[in-house]
Design a protein around this motif. Structure first.
Motif, PDB file in Angstrom:
ATOM      1  N   ASP A  22       0.841  -1.195   0.000  1.00  0.00           N
ATOM      2  CA  ASP A  22       0.000   0.000   0.000  1.00  0.00           C
ATOM      3  C   ASP A  22       0.877   1.246   0.000  1.00  0.00           C
ATOM      4  O   ASP A  22       1.110   1.864   1.029  1.00  0.00           O
ATOM      5  CB  ASP A  22      -0.944   0.016   1.203  1.00  0.00           C
ATOM      6  CG  ASP A  22      -1.895   1.205   1.170  1.00  0.00           C
ATOM      7  OD1 ASP A  22      -2.090   1.777   0.083  1.00  0.00           O
ATOM      8  OD2 ASP A  22      -2.423   1.553   2.232  1.00  0.00           O
ATOM      9  N   LEU A  23       1.414   1.611  -1.161  1.00  0.00           N
ATOM     10  CA  LEU A  23       2.242   2.807  -1.292  1.00  0.00           C
ATOM     11  C   LEU A  23       1.441   3.958  -1.895  1.00  0.00           C
ATOM     12  O   LEU A  23       1.969   4.786  -2.611  1.00  0.00           O
ATOM     13  CB  LEU A  23       3.470   2.523  -2.160  1.00  0.00           C
ATOM     14  CG  LEU A  23       4.529   1.641  -1.525  1.00  0.00           C
ATOM     15  CD1 LEU A  23       5.679   1.404  -2.497  1.00  0.00           C
ATOM     16  CD2 LEU A  23       5.059   2.241  -0.239  1.00  0.00           C
ATOM     17  N   SER A  24       0.154   4.013  -1.607  1.00  0.00           N
ATOM     18  CA  SER A  24      -0.675   5.068  -2.168  1.00  0.00           C
ATOM     19  C   SER A  24      -0.291   6.411  -1.558  1.00  0.00           C
ATOM     20  O   SER A  24       0.169   6.507  -0.430  1.00  0.00           O
ATOM     21  CB  SER A  24      -2.153   4.772  -1.905  1.00  0.00           C
ATOM     22  OG  SER A  24      -2.387   4.679  -0.513  1.00  0.00           O
ATOM     23  N   CYS A  25      -0.483   7.459  -2.339  1.00  0.00           N
ATOM     24  CA  CYS A  25      -0.185   8.817  -1.887  1.00  0.00           C
ATOM     25  C   CYS A  25      -1.242   9.269  -0.889  1.00  0.00           C
ATOM     26  O   CYS A  25      -2.403   8.914  -1.008  1.00  0.00           O
ATOM     27  CB  CYS A  25      -0.184   9.776  -3.070  1.00  0.00           C
ATOM     28  SG  CYS A  25       1.190   9.541  -4.182  1.00  0.00           S
ATOM     29  N   PRO A  26      -0.835  10.086   0.087  1.00  0.00           N
ATOM     30  CA  PRO A  26      -1.831  10.658   0.987  1.00  0.00           C
ATOM     31  C   PRO A  26      -2.843  11.497   0.207  1.00  0.00           C
ATOM     32  O   PRO A  26      -2.525  12.044  -0.858  1.00  0.00           O
ATOM     33  CB  PRO A  26      -1.015  11.545   1.926  1.00  0.00           C
ATOM     34  CG  PRO A  26       0.376  11.048   1.807  1.00  0.00           C
ATOM     35  CD  PRO A  26       0.508  10.470   0.431  1.00  0.00           C
ATOM     36  N   GLU A  27      -4.034  11.603   0.747  1.00  0.00           N
ATOM     37  CA  GLU A  27      -5.107  12.347   0.088  1.00  0.00           C
ATOM     38  C   GLU A  27      -4.670  13.795  -0.151  1.00  0.00           C
ATOM     39  O   GLU A  27      -4.181  14.469   0.746  1.00  0.00           O
ATOM     40  CB  GLU A  27      -6.349  12.325   0.964  1.00  0.00           C
ATOM     41  CG  GLU A  27      -7.562  12.943   0.309  1.00  0.00           C
ATOM     42  CD  GLU A  27      -8.799  12.802   1.170  1.00  0.00           C
ATOM     43  OE1 GLU A  27      -9.638  13.706   1.102  1.00  0.00           O
ATOM     44  OE2 GLU A  27      -8.909  11.820   1.912  1.00  0.00           O
ATOM     45  N   GLY A  28      -4.812  14.259  -1.372  1.00  0.00           N
ATOM     46  CA  GLY A  28      -4.503  15.638  -1.733  1.00  0.00           C
ATOM     47  C   GLY A  28      -3.068  15.878  -2.164  1.00  0.00           C
ATOM     48  O   GLY A  28      -2.751  16.962  -2.649  1.00  0.00           O
ATOM     49  N   LEU A  29      -2.171  14.893  -2.009  1.00  0.00           N
ATOM     50  CA  LEU A  29      -0.772  15.108  -2.364  1.00  0.00           C
ATOM     51  C   LEU A  29      -0.588  15.333  -3.851  1.00  0.00           C
ATOM     52  O   LEU A  29       0.158  16.224  -4.258  1.00  0.00           O
ATOM     53  CB  LEU A  29       0.094  13.939  -1.890  1.00  0.00           C
ATOM     54  CG  LEU A  29       1.585  14.065  -2.204  1.00  0.00           C
ATOM     55  CD1 LEU A  29       2.174  15.295  -1.541  1.00  0.00           C
ATOM     56  CD2 LEU A  29       2.324  12.823  -1.757  1.00  0.00           C
ATOM     57  N   GLU A  30      -1.243  14.547  -4.680  1.00  0.00           N
ATOM     58  CA  GLU A  30      -1.097  14.718  -6.126  1.00  0.00           C
ATOM     59  C   GLU A  30      -1.559  16.113  -6.558  1.00  0.00           C
ATOM     60  O   GLU A  30      -0.921  16.753  -7.389  1.00  0.00           O
ATOM     61  CB  GLU A  30      -1.873  13.635  -6.870  1.00  0.00           C
ATOM     62  CG  GLU A  30      -1.225  12.273  -6.752  1.00  0.00           C
ATOM     63  CD  GLU A  30      -1.960  11.214  -7.556  1.00  0.00           C
ATOM     64  OE1 GLU A  30      -2.613  11.566  -8.555  1.00  0.00           O
ATOM     65  OE2 GLU A  30      -1.862  10.045  -7.175  1.00  0.00           O
ATOM     66  N   GLU A  31      -2.661  16.588  -5.988  1.00  0.00           N
ATOM     67  CA  GLU A  31      -3.157  17.928  -6.312  1.00  0.00           C
ATOM     68  C   GLU A  31      -2.138  18.990  -5.884  1.00  0.00           C
ATOM     69  O   GLU A  31      -1.864  19.934  -6.624  1.00  0.00           O
ATOM     70  CB  GLU A  31      -4.487  18.171  -5.605  1.00  0.00           C
ATOM     71  CG  GLU A  31      -5.087  19.531  -5.893  1.00  0.00           C
ATOM     72  CD  GLU A  31      -6.390  19.752  -5.153  1.00  0.00           C
ATOM     73  OE1 GLU A  31      -6.868  20.897  -5.182  1.00  0.00           O
ATOM     74  OE2 GLU A  31      -6.927  18.809  -4.546  1.00  0.00           O
ATOM     75  N   LEU A  33       1.142  18.633  -5.484  1.00  0.00           N
ATOM     76  CA  LEU A  33       2.348  18.559  -6.313  1.00  0.00           C
ATOM     77  C   LEU A  33       2.127  19.070  -7.731  1.00  0.00           C
ATOM     78  O   LEU A  33       3.068  19.517  -8.381  1.00  0.00           O
ATOM     79  CB  LEU A  33       2.866  17.120  -6.344  1.00  0.00           C
ATOM     80  CG  LEU A  33       3.408  16.594  -5.021  1.00  0.00           C
ATOM     81  CD1 LEU A  33       3.766  15.117  -5.147  1.00  0.00           C
ATOM     82  CD2 LEU A  33       4.593  17.400  -4.543  1.00  0.00           C
ATOM     83  N   SER A  34       0.887  19.015  -8.226  1.00  0.00           N
ATOM     84  CA  SER A  34       0.621  19.487  -9.582  1.00  0.00           C
ATOM     85  C   SER A  34       0.291  20.982  -9.625  1.00  0.00           C
ATOM     86  O   SER A  34       0.228  21.568 -10.690  1.00  0.00           O
ATOM     87  CB  SER A  34      -0.525  18.687 -10.203  1.00  0.00           C
ATOM     88  OG  SER A  34      -1.725  18.943  -9.495  1.00  0.00           O
ATOM     89  N   ALA A  35       0.093  21.609  -8.465  1.00  0.00           N
ATOM     90  CA  ALA A  35      -0.222  23.039  -8.411  1.00  0.00           C
ATOM     91  C   ALA A  35       1.044  23.861  -8.659  1.00  0.00           C
ATOM     92  O   ALA A  35       2.154  23.411  -8.364  1.00  0.00           O
ATOM     93  CB  ALA A  35      -0.807  23.393  -7.051  1.00  0.00           C
ATOM     94  N   PRO A  36       0.893  25.065  -9.201  1.00  0.00           N
ATOM     95  CA  PRO A  36       2.070  25.917  -9.379  1.00  0.00           C
ATOM     96  C   PRO A  36       2.615  26.349  -8.016  1.00  0.00           C
ATOM     97  O   PRO A  36       1.854  26.433  -7.043  1.00  0.00           O
ATOM     98  CB  PRO A  36       1.536  27.122 -10.161  1.00  0.00           C
ATOM     99  CG  PRO A  36       0.078  27.137  -9.903  1.00  0.00           C
ATOM    100  CD  PRO A  36      -0.333  25.714  -9.667  1.00  0.00           C
ATOM    101  N   PRO A  37       3.914  26.607  -7.916  1.00  0.00           N
ATOM    102  CA  PRO A  37       4.471  27.021  -6.624  1.00  0.00           C
ATOM    103  C   PRO A  37       3.922  28.386  -6.219  1.00  0.00           C
ATOM    104  O   PRO A  37       3.596  29.209  -7.081  1.00  0.00           O
ATOM    105  CB  PRO A  37       5.972  27.082  -6.880  1.00  0.00           C
ATOM    106  CG  PRO A  37       6.127  27.195  -8.344  1.00  0.00           C
ATOM    107  CD  PRO A  37       4.928  26.537  -8.955  1.00  0.00           C
ATOM    108  N   PRO A  38       3.822  28.653  -4.913  1.00  0.00           N
ATOM    109  CA  PRO A  38       3.348  29.963  -4.471  1.00  0.00           C
ATOM    110  C   PRO A  38       4.364  31.042  -4.826  1.00  0.00           C
ATOM    111  O   PRO A  38       5.552  30.764  -4.986  1.00  0.00           O
ATOM    112  CB  PRO A  38       3.206  29.809  -2.962  1.00  0.00           C
ATOM    113  CG  PRO A  38       4.020  28.629  -2.596  1.00  0.00           C
ATOM    114  CD  PRO A  38       4.105  27.762  -3.811  1.00  0.00           C
ATOM    115  N   ASP A  39       3.882  32.276  -4.928  1.00  0.00           N
ATOM    116  CA  ASP A  39       4.799  33.368  -5.279  1.00  0.00           C
ATOM    117  C   ASP A  39       5.799  33.573  -4.137  1.00  0.00           C
ATOM    118  O   ASP A  39       5.590  33.135  -3.009  1.00  0.00           O
ATOM    119  CB  ASP A  39       4.021  34.652  -5.577  1.00  0.00           C
ATOM    120  CG  ASP A  39       3.268  35.169  -4.369  1.00  0.00           C
ATOM    121  OD1 ASP A  39       3.873  35.935  -3.585  1.00  0.00           O
ATOM    122  OD2 ASP A  39       2.089  34.814  -4.212  1.00  0.00           O
ATOM    123  N   LEU A  40       6.888  34.267  -4.426  1.00  0.00           N
ATOM    124  CA  LEU A  40       7.976  34.445  -3.471  1.00  0.00           C
ATOM    125  C   LEU A  40       7.509  35.164  -2.208  1.00  0.00           C
ATOM    126  O   LEU A  40       7.932  34.844  -1.104  1.00  0.00           O
ATOM    127  CB  LEU A  40       9.130  35.200  -4.129  1.00  0.00           C
ATOM    128  CG  LEU A  40      10.407  35.329  -3.331  1.00  0.00           C
ATOM    129  CD1 LEU A  40      10.952  33.964  -2.946  1.00  0.00           C
ATOM    130  CD2 LEU A  40      11.443  36.117  -4.111  1.00  0.00           C
TER     131      LEU A  40
END
Length: 82
Positions: A22-31, A33-40
């Motif tokens: 069971d190496l599933s990602c925690p809930e919300g991790l994929e979302e 990681l796919s989001a753009p990084p926050p501004d500086l």
């Protein structure tokens, strides 16, 4: 050495999936990681707090990251700004 006997008699190194099925990602991790990084500015507002950290930690670049000086048998920590 370094090899494990598997069912069926063959001898090879097991894959992580075989050891931990069971190496599933925690809930919300994929979302996240796919989001753009926050501004500086947001990164700096939510960065590490240089006023609230162990003496062995040096906060760098306005709180974006920190470095820990290696000290034997010590536990260190740093809190975020928010």
């Amino acid at each position: 050495m370094g090899q494990t006997a598997l069912a069926g008699g063959s001898s090879s190194t097991p894959t992580p999936q075989a050891l931990y099925p069971d190496l599933s990602c925690p809930e919300g991790l994929e979302e996240l990681l796919s989001a753009p990084p926050p501004d500086l500015g947001a990164q700096r507002r939510h960065g590490w707090n240089p006023k609230d950290c162990s003496e062995n930690i040096e906060v760098k670049e306005g709180g974006l990251y920190f470095e820990r000086r290696p000290v034997a048998q010590s536990t260190d920590g740093a809190r975020g700004k928010r």
